[in-house]
Motif scaffolding. Structure first.
Motif, PDB file in Angstrom:
ATOM      1  N   GLY A  91       0.843  -1.185  -0.118  1.00  0.00           N
ATOM      2  CA  GLY A  91       0.002   0.209  -0.029  1.00  0.00           C
ATOM      3  C   GLY A  91       0.819   1.196  -0.021  1.00  0.00           C
ATOM      4  N   ASN A  92       1.949   1.475   0.894  1.00  0.00           N
ATOM      5  CA  ASN A  92       2.871   2.388   0.630  1.00  0.00           C
ATOM      6  C   ASN A  92       3.553   2.799  -0.835  1.00  0.00           C
ATOM      7  OD1 ASN A  92       3.445   3.947   3.388  1.00  0.00           O
ATOM      8  ND2 ASN A  92       3.153   1.934   3.877  1.00  0.00           N
ATOM      9  N   ILE A  93       3.889   1.704  -1.150  1.00  0.00           N
ATOM     10  CA  ILE A  93       4.514   1.847  -2.510  1.00  0.00           C
ATOM     11  C   ILE A  93       3.551   2.291  -3.450  1.00  0.00           C
ATOM     12  CG2 ILE A  93       5.907   0.636  -4.451  1.00  0.00           C
ATOM     13  CD1 ILE A  93       6.857  -1.114  -2.207  1.00  0.00           C
ATOM     14  N   GLU A  94       2.175   1.582  -3.493  1.00  0.00           N
ATOM     15  CA  GLU A  94       1.149   1.881  -4.386  1.00  0.00           C
ATOM     16  C   GLU A  94       0.908   3.299  -4.407  1.00  0.00           C
ATOM     17  OE1 GLU A  94      -1.148  -2.366  -4.984  1.00  0.00           O
ATOM     18  OE2 GLU A  94      -1.747  -0.839  -3.607  1.00  0.00           O
ATOM     19  N   LEU A  95       1.032   4.116  -3.481  1.00  0.00           N
ATOM     20  CA  LEU A  95       0.745   5.552  -3.213  1.00  0.00           C
ATOM     21  C   LEU A  95       1.375   6.122  -4.068  1.00  0.00           C
ATOM     22  CD1 LEU A  95       0.088   6.311   0.591  1.00  0.00           C
ATOM     23  CD2 LEU A  95      -1.691   6.550  -1.283  1.00  0.00           C
ATOM     24  N   ALA A  96       2.878   5.901  -4.230  1.00  0.00           N
ATOM     25  CA  ALA A  96       3.727   6.547  -5.313  1.00  0.00           C
ATOM     26  C   ALA A  96       3.507   6.290  -6.422  1.00  0.00           C
ATOM     27  CB  ALA A  96       5.049   6.093  -5.043  1.00  0.00           C
ATOM     28  N   VAL A 102       0.856   5.552 -12.995  1.00  0.00           N
ATOM     29  CA  VAL A 102       0.939   4.227 -13.210  1.00  0.00           C
ATOM     30  C   VAL A 102      -0.365   3.538 -13.185  1.00  0.00           C
ATOM     31  CG1 VAL A 102       1.800   1.880 -12.805  1.00  0.00           C
ATOM     32  CG2 VAL A 102       3.282   3.977 -12.397  1.00  0.00           C
ATOM     33  N   PRO A 103      -0.760   2.914 -14.323  1.00  0.00           N
ATOM     34  CA  PRO A 103      -2.196   2.074 -14.382  1.00  0.00           C
ATOM     35  C   PRO A 103      -2.101   1.382 -13.159  1.00  0.00           C
ATOM     36  CG  PRO A 103      -1.154   2.132 -16.597  1.00  0.00           C
ATOM     37  CD  PRO A 103      -0.106   2.673 -15.612  1.00  0.00           C
ATOM     38  N   LYS A 104      -3.568   1.531 -12.441  1.00  0.00           N
ATOM     39  CA  LYS A 104      -3.638   0.452 -11.239  1.00  0.00           C
ATOM     40  C   LYS A 104      -3.424  -1.271 -11.748  1.00  0.00           C
ATOM     41  CE  LYS A 104      -6.990  -0.463  -7.966  1.00  0.00           C
ATOM     42  NZ  LYS A 104      -8.226   0.067  -7.130  1.00  0.00           N
ATOM     43  N   ALA A 105      -3.630  -1.618 -13.081  1.00  0.00           N
ATOM     44  CA  ALA A 105      -3.497  -2.921 -13.095  1.00  0.00           C
ATOM     45  C   ALA A 105      -1.992  -3.320 -13.097  1.00  0.00           C
ATOM     46  CB  ALA A 105      -3.937  -3.220 -14.497  1.00  0.00           C
ATOM     47  N   ALA A 106      -1.134  -2.670 -13.156  1.00  0.00           N
ATOM     48  CA  ALA A 106       0.334  -2.542 -13.322  1.00  0.00           C
ATOM     49  C   ALA A 106       0.846  -2.530 -11.753  1.00  0.00           C
ATOM     50  CB  ALA A 106       0.959  -1.733 -14.356  1.00  0.00           C
ATOM     51  N   TRP A 107      -0.004  -2.140 -10.912  1.00  0.00           N
ATOM     52  CA  TRP A 107       0.727  -1.705  -9.555  1.00  0.00           C
ATOM     53  C   TRP A 107       1.196  -3.074  -8.925  1.00  0.00           C
ATOM     54  CZ3 TRP A 107      -3.483   1.652  -6.726  1.00  0.00           C
ATOM     55  CH2 TRP A 107      -3.693   2.998  -7.347  1.00  0.00           C
ATOM     56  N   SER A 108       0.292  -4.330  -8.939  1.00  0.00           N
ATOM     57  CA  SER A 108       1.179  -5.302  -8.198  1.00  0.00           C
ATOM     58  C   SER A 108       2.539  -5.831  -8.578  1.00  0.00           C
ATOM     59  CB  SER A 108       0.126  -6.390  -8.272  1.00  0.00           C
ATOM     60  OG  SER A 108       0.456  -7.607  -7.317  1.00  0.00           O
TER      61      SER A 108
END
Length: 254
Positions: A91-96, A102-108
């Motif tokens: 979650g911390n890294i996804e904030l950045a 960056v498209p949400k589909a690529a976050w993981s």
């Protein structure tokens, strides 16, 4: 580090005064940092090191002069990791990643990739309190790298770590900055750390903050904190710091 002769950060006649204070935090600072250089800023408290980084990050506006990063993306790390305790590592890294568009589909996949870069695979679902201090700083570094920064500003990021963890982080930031061709501005109070990491060490002096000297560290990499050549150059810088202290003491006495 592999540096070019292309300026990444240019500081021209930079001065900074806070509010109506008669004291200048920085006065007429001039400096060029080239692409790919790792430059350490060393000096006692009050010499304007952290102020310089804040100005480079665009967090503050100078009183006079300018600091120009040429449109490059800038990321910043602090002594405290600044991780949100209620969020997982992911979650911390996804904030950045979200802020970087960056498209949400690529976050993981991107989080997993960044954790591999900082050598913390598989910790996505842990929370900050479950990590050691060194691990939290690695996550903070991953979060900063998620911004795809080209200029990395580091304000005493390893000061609170024990010596063994700090040495490991030295190796990691040296590796990552080389692999990614980052330009790094690194603030420290630790003389040996400055010589261990820097292509150059810029010694600042207070009253007001300004550049006292700019030492090129022409030592091969990789380096270790206990290398004799590092100790020799650190001794030279210690002597300069001692001279500053003596001059200030005489000025106060007069």
């Amino acid at each position: 580090m592999t540096a070019t002769t292309t300026p990444a950060v240019r500081v021209d006649h930079l001065s900074m005064r806070y509010g109506r204070s008669p004291v200048l935090a920085l006065s007429d600072v001039n400096l060029v940092v080239n692409e790919g250089e790792f430059v350490c800023f060393l000096g006692r408290s009050g010499c304007g090191k952290s102020t310089l980084l804040s100005l480079a990050a665009g967090l503050e506006t100078p009183t006079a002069g300018r600091i120009d990063v040429g449109g490059r993306r800038v990321g910043m790390m602090f002594q405290d990791s600044g991780l949100f305790p209620w969020l997982t590592v992911q979650g911390n890294i996804e904030l950045a990643l979200r802020l970087s568009g960056v498209p949400k589909a690529a976050w993981s996949d991107r989080v997993a990739e960044l954790l591999d870069v900082v050598r913390l695979p598989g910790v996505q679902h842990r929370r900050p309190h479950e990590l050691s201090g060194g691990m939290r700083q690695r996550v903070a570094l991953a979060r900063t790298l998620a911004q795809e920064c080209q200029v990395l500003l580091m304000d005493e990021p390893f000061a609170a770590l024990d010596a063994i963890t700090r040495d490991a982080m030295h190796d990691e930031i040296e590796r990552i900055s080389t692999e990614r061709a980052l330009t790094v501005l690194f603030v420290t109070h630790n003389v040996r750390e400055a010589v261990r990491l820097g292509d150059r060490v810029v010694l600042m002096q207070p009253g007001p903050g300004r550049v006292a000297s700019d030492l090129v560290v022409d030592l091969p990499r990789p380096r270790k904190m206990d290398d004799p050549d590092i100790a020799l150059r650190a001794r030279m810088l210690h002597d300069q710091l001692d001279e500053q202290s003596e001059l200030e003491r005489r000025s106060v006495a007069a």
